[in-house]
Design a protein around this motif. Structure first.
Motif, PDB file in Angstrom:
ATOM      1  N   ILE A 189       7.801  -0.223   2.542  1.00  0.00           N
ATOM      2  CA  ILE A 189       6.580   0.271   1.916  1.00  0.00           C
ATOM      3  C   ILE A 189       6.391  -0.330   0.533  1.00  0.00           C
ATOM      4  CG2 ILE A 189       7.670   2.311   0.904  1.00  0.00           C
ATOM      5  CD1 ILE A 189       4.075   2.026   2.343  1.00  0.00           C
ATOM      6  N   THR A 190       7.500  -0.697  -0.145  1.00  0.00           N
ATOM      7  CA  THR A 190       7.368  -1.303  -1.473  1.00  0.00           C
ATOM      8  C   THR A 190       6.703  -2.666  -1.402  1.00  0.00           C
ATOM      9  OG1 THR A 190       9.642  -2.122  -1.249  1.00  0.00           O
ATOM     10  CG2 THR A 190       9.312  -0.103  -2.518  1.00  0.00           C
ATOM     11  N   SER A 191       6.715  -3.287  -0.215  1.00  0.00           N
ATOM     12  CA  SER A 191       6.021  -4.558  -0.051  1.00  0.00           C
ATOM     13  C   SER A 191       4.514  -4.357  -0.021  1.00  0.00           C
ATOM     14  CB  SER A 191       6.465  -5.247   1.248  1.00  0.00           C
ATOM     15  OG  SER A 191       7.822  -5.577   1.215  1.00  0.00           O
ATOM     16  N   LYS A 192       4.073  -3.133   0.219  1.00  0.00           N
ATOM     17  CA  LYS A 192       2.650  -2.861   0.392  1.00  0.00           C
ATOM     18  C   LYS A 192       2.026  -2.134  -0.790  1.00  0.00           C
ATOM     19  CE  LYS A 192       3.173  -2.352   5.418  1.00  0.00           C
ATOM     20  NZ  LYS A 192       2.733  -1.587   6.596  1.00  0.00           N
ATOM     21  N   THR A 193       2.853  -1.450  -1.586  1.00  0.00           N
ATOM     22  CA  THR A 193       2.322  -0.688  -2.706  1.00  0.00           C
ATOM     23  C   THR A 193       1.960  -1.642  -3.836  1.00  0.00           C
ATOM     24  OG1 THR A 193       3.729   1.176  -2.106  1.00  0.00           O
ATOM     25  CG2 THR A 193       2.753   1.198  -4.302  1.00  0.00           C
ATOM     26  N   THR A 194       0.692  -1.657  -4.184  1.00  0.00           N
ATOM     27  CA  THR A 194       0.168  -2.632  -5.124  1.00  0.00           C
ATOM     28  C   THR A 194      -0.508  -1.946  -6.307  1.00  0.00           C
ATOM     29  OG1 THR A 194      -0.189  -4.227  -3.342  1.00  0.00           O
ATOM     30  CG2 THR A 194      -1.416  -4.588  -5.369  1.00  0.00           C
ATOM     31  N   ILE A 195      -0.257  -2.490  -7.487  1.00  0.00           N
ATOM     32  CA  ILE A 195      -0.939  -2.044  -8.699  1.00  0.00           C
ATOM     33  C   ILE A 195      -1.986  -3.092  -9.054  1.00  0.00           C
ATOM     34  CG2 ILE A 195      -0.690  -1.414 -11.124  1.00  0.00           C
ATOM     35  CD1 ILE A 195       0.769   0.482  -9.281  1.00  0.00           C
ATOM     36  N   GLU A 196      -3.223  -2.651  -9.187  1.00  0.00           N
ATOM     37  CA  GLU A 196      -4.284  -3.551  -9.638  1.00  0.00           C
ATOM     38  C   GLU A 196      -4.545  -3.279 -11.109  1.00  0.00           C
ATOM     39  OE1 GLU A 196      -9.039  -4.581  -8.974  1.00  0.00           O
ATOM     40  OE2 GLU A 196      -8.037  -3.120  -7.667  1.00  0.00           O
ATOM     41  N   MET A 197      -4.508  -4.345 -11.912  1.00  0.00           N
ATOM     42  CA  MET A 197      -4.746  -4.200 -13.345  1.00  0.00           C
ATOM     43  C   MET A 197      -5.718  -5.273 -13.823  1.00  0.00           C
ATOM     44  SD  MET A 197      -0.898  -3.392 -14.808  1.00  0.00           S
ATOM     45  CE  MET A 197      -0.122  -4.666 -13.796  1.00  0.00           C
ATOM     46  N   ILE A 198      -6.553  -4.902 -14.773  1.00  0.00           N
ATOM     47  CA  ILE A 198      -7.418  -5.860 -15.445  1.00  0.00           C
ATOM     48  C   ILE A 198      -6.998  -5.899 -16.914  1.00  0.00           C
ATOM     49  CG2 ILE A 198      -9.760  -6.420 -16.180  1.00  0.00           C
ATOM     50  CD1 ILE A 198     -10.808  -5.195 -13.638  1.00  0.00           C
ATOM     51  N   PHE A 199      -6.570  -7.086 -17.350  1.00  0.00           N
ATOM     52  CA  PHE A 199      -6.098  -7.254 -18.728  1.00  0.00           C
ATOM     53  C   PHE A 199      -7.171  -7.933 -19.575  1.00  0.00           C
ATOM     54  CE2 PHE A 199      -1.959  -7.190 -16.455  1.00  0.00           C
ATOM     55  CZ  PHE A 199      -1.343  -6.163 -17.162  1.00  0.00           C
ATOM     56  N   ARG A 200      -7.147  -7.561 -20.842  1.00  0.00           N
ATOM     57  CA  ARG A 200      -8.051  -8.165 -21.818  1.00  0.00           C
ATOM     58  C   ARG A 200      -7.316  -8.238 -23.148  1.00  0.00           C
ATOM     59  NH1 ARG A 200     -11.359  -5.178 -25.321  1.00  0.00           N
ATOM     60  NH2 ARG A 200     -11.072  -3.276 -24.078  1.00  0.00           N
TER      61      ARG A 200
END
Length: 579
Positions: A189-200
């Motif tokens: 499951i750790t292969s599928k858990t994703t964090i989406e981030m937008i950096f500025r």
């Protein structure tokens, strides 16, 4: 899979990708950023796979009771050397064991991972011995089986049943008497858990006077001992001291956990590979989530040496996290389990600059000793990886830049000699068609890519129209610089909307600088003559001479980016696997 990329659609854009000159990190002529990453330990995408095992119909080697089987797992290298990966527990008195012990293995798309399974009957006197301490030569051998990990994970249910046979005998007459071994793969499951981030960032400082700043972010995890292992990077934002990057998708598995420390470094891109550090922060994902919630940003700092000590100089530059969201993403393996396939295509350069195929100095010379030329090597090495992902193993194969018998020069002819169909059977079929074509065509020119790319794109578009679940991979092998550069750009831009990736191998000693323009890893997307921009990067280029025998092969360099390109296409069109 364990991917990290920067694009709204979930793919990687701009400078991201796989190094072209992998053997010489100091030479940044191809892709400075990726050479930089490689030199610091970055390796391609991966997924964590948990394997479970069961067997049926095992031989009974005990006199008064049934066998007590144990299964031992090995990785088999190209040189045939075996590396033991793990052992199951011993199951007492069973010819149909279902072992509880599972084994976790890292799946690499870009290489063929051959596994060997051996089953032994453990003698009663060793039942109280830790399985790791058992001497296998003292146990009774029950049978073995082998397969590639790709063969397991490409099954719809991710389960593969293999016939057990005698040691060192692939198909013995009595193999059916040894029983069967079933292997099931489950993606962690750790292969599928994703964090989406937008950096500025804001208020970045000029690093070089009279020079513009082209910033990008490099995200690394901090491992034991304090070393930094790069796991993700953004695209380059040109000439901007207040850059906002496209979304980054960071896999939990790559990081370790949400509490694991990360270092986020902001660099000014330099084409010579010596990128200027503009500032950094060290935060975990938990910390970055707080930065997002607070909305105030975090000051970047630079480490400065003061005597024997190191101090941090806090900068006015700040890093903001404009988006932070956690989700379970469909992975590359999910799409395979949902019935999607990769379809291999090959286009071979038959222009006269390759030299007379009958002479040893020709790039097309076929050595009677069996030593493959560069064209044959590229076909076999790429094909043996991708073939597992294509159920019918029928591959469209073309030649270009030659004059078939009694005909004009053709820039896309069927390599099998047929005027009706272009497919051949398996990798061996490609090799046979290639050898036959060398005897039946006259090498000519010029080097045009447009026709073969357009032909591949036509097949891909027909598949889409028919509701096919295929993603096409076109391998172009060439010795020269493309002559129809603009036409090729136009064809690639058009094809970027289709389920198609293009792998280009440059063989020989030509100057391939122009070829690298086609590879979207350098920071600029391709643009057609009409001004249309490619919707995604679909080209990966590798000069054969730069990827010598060693740790990273031509295949790894070419294929490491392919799963990300695949996911970019699927996610941008909201195509979901039927699981």
């Amino acid at each position: 899979m364990g991917n990290c990329c920067s694009d709204v659609a979930g793919g990687r854009t701009a400078i991201g990708g796989t190094a072209v000159d992998l053997r010489n990190p100091g030479d940044a002529g191809n892709d400075a950023v990726d050479n930089f990453l490689r030199s610091r330990g970055y390796h391609g995408l991966y997924s964590q796979i948990e394997l479970s095992f069961s067997a049926s119909g095992l031989r009974d080697r005990d006199v008064l009771s049934k066998s007590d089987p144990i299964m031992v797992l090995y990785a088999k290298g190209k040189n045939g050397v075996l590396e033991e990966l793990g052992r199951t527990e011993v199951v007492l008195n069973s010819l149909n064991p279902a072992w509880i012990t599972k084994h976790t293995i890292i799946y690499h798309f870009e290489i063929v991972q051959v596994l060997l399974f051996r089953v032994y009957d453990v003698d009663t006197q060793f039942h109280n011995v830790n399985v790791k301490m058992l001497k296998l030569e003292e146990q009774q051998f029950l049978g073995e089986a082998t397969c590639a990990l790709s063969e397991i994970i490409t099954k719809v249910d991710r389960s593969l049943t293999l016939d057990l046979h005698g040691e060192n005998s692939m198909r013995p007459p009595n193999s059916q008497n040894c029983g069967k071994l079933s292997v099931h793969a489950e993606e962690c499951i750790t292969s599928k858990t994703t964090i989406e981030m937008i950096f500025r960032c804001s208020d970045l400082e000029y690093r070089v006077l009279f020079s513009r700043s082209d910033p990008f972010l490099l995200i690394s995890k901090v491992v034991e001992g304090g070393a930094h292992i790069p796991i993700c990077k953004t695209e380059v934002i040109k000439n901007d001291l207040n850059p906002a990057w496209k979304p980054v998708f960071l896999n939990i598995q790559q990081v370790g956990s949400k509490e694991s420390p990360l270092v986020i470094e902001c660099y000014n891109f330099n084409s010579n590979g010596k990128h200027d550090l503009m500032g950094k922060v060290q935060k975990s994902l938990v910390d970055l989530e707080r930065v997002h919630s607070g909305g105030q940003g975090e000051n970047l700092f630079l480490s400065t040496a003061v005597g024997h000590n190191s101090q941090n100089k806090v900068l006015k530059s700040r890093l903001f996290v404009d988006k932070f969201s956690e989700s379970v993403q469909y992975t590359f393996l999910d799409y395979l389990a949902g019935g999607f396939e990769l379809n291999f295509m090959v286009a071979i350069d038959f222009t006269a600059s390759n030299g007379n195929p009958r002479l040893p100095d020709s790039l097309h010379y076929i050595d009677h000793s069996g030593r493959p030329n560069a064209y044959q090597r590229a076909i076999v090495e790429v094909g043996e990886v991708i073939q597992f992902y294509d159920s019918d193993k029928r591959f469209p194969t073309w030649g270009f830049g030659a004059r078939p018998i009694d005909g004009p020069v053709s820039h896309c002819f069927n390599l099998n000699g047929s005027s009706h169909y272009c497919e051949v059977e398996g990798i061996q079929g490609i090799m046979m068609a290639y050898a036959s074509a060398l005897l039946n065509v006259s090498l000519a020119g010029p080097t045009l890519f447009g026709p073969v790319i357009s032909n591949a794109a036509l097949i891909a578009s027909q598949s889409v129209a028919a509701g096919g679940r295929k993603y096409f991979v076109l391998l172009i092998i060439t010795d020269g610089v493309v002559t129809d550069l603009q036409e090729t750009r136009d064809a690639i831009v058009k094809a970027s909307d289709l389920p198609l990736s293009i792998l280009i191998v440059g063989v020989g000693g030509a100057d391939f600088k122009e070829m690298e323009i086609l590879d979207g890893d350098r920071g600029e997307k391709l643009e057609s003559l009409t001004g249309r921009v490619a919707s995604r990067d679909i080209v990966q280029f590798v000069p054969f001479r730069d990827v010598q025998s060693g740790e990273v092969s031509v295949v790894q360099a070419l294929l490491a980016e392919l799963p990300t390109q695949f996911l970019t296409y699927m996610r941008s069109r909201n195509i979901q696997p039927s699981l």
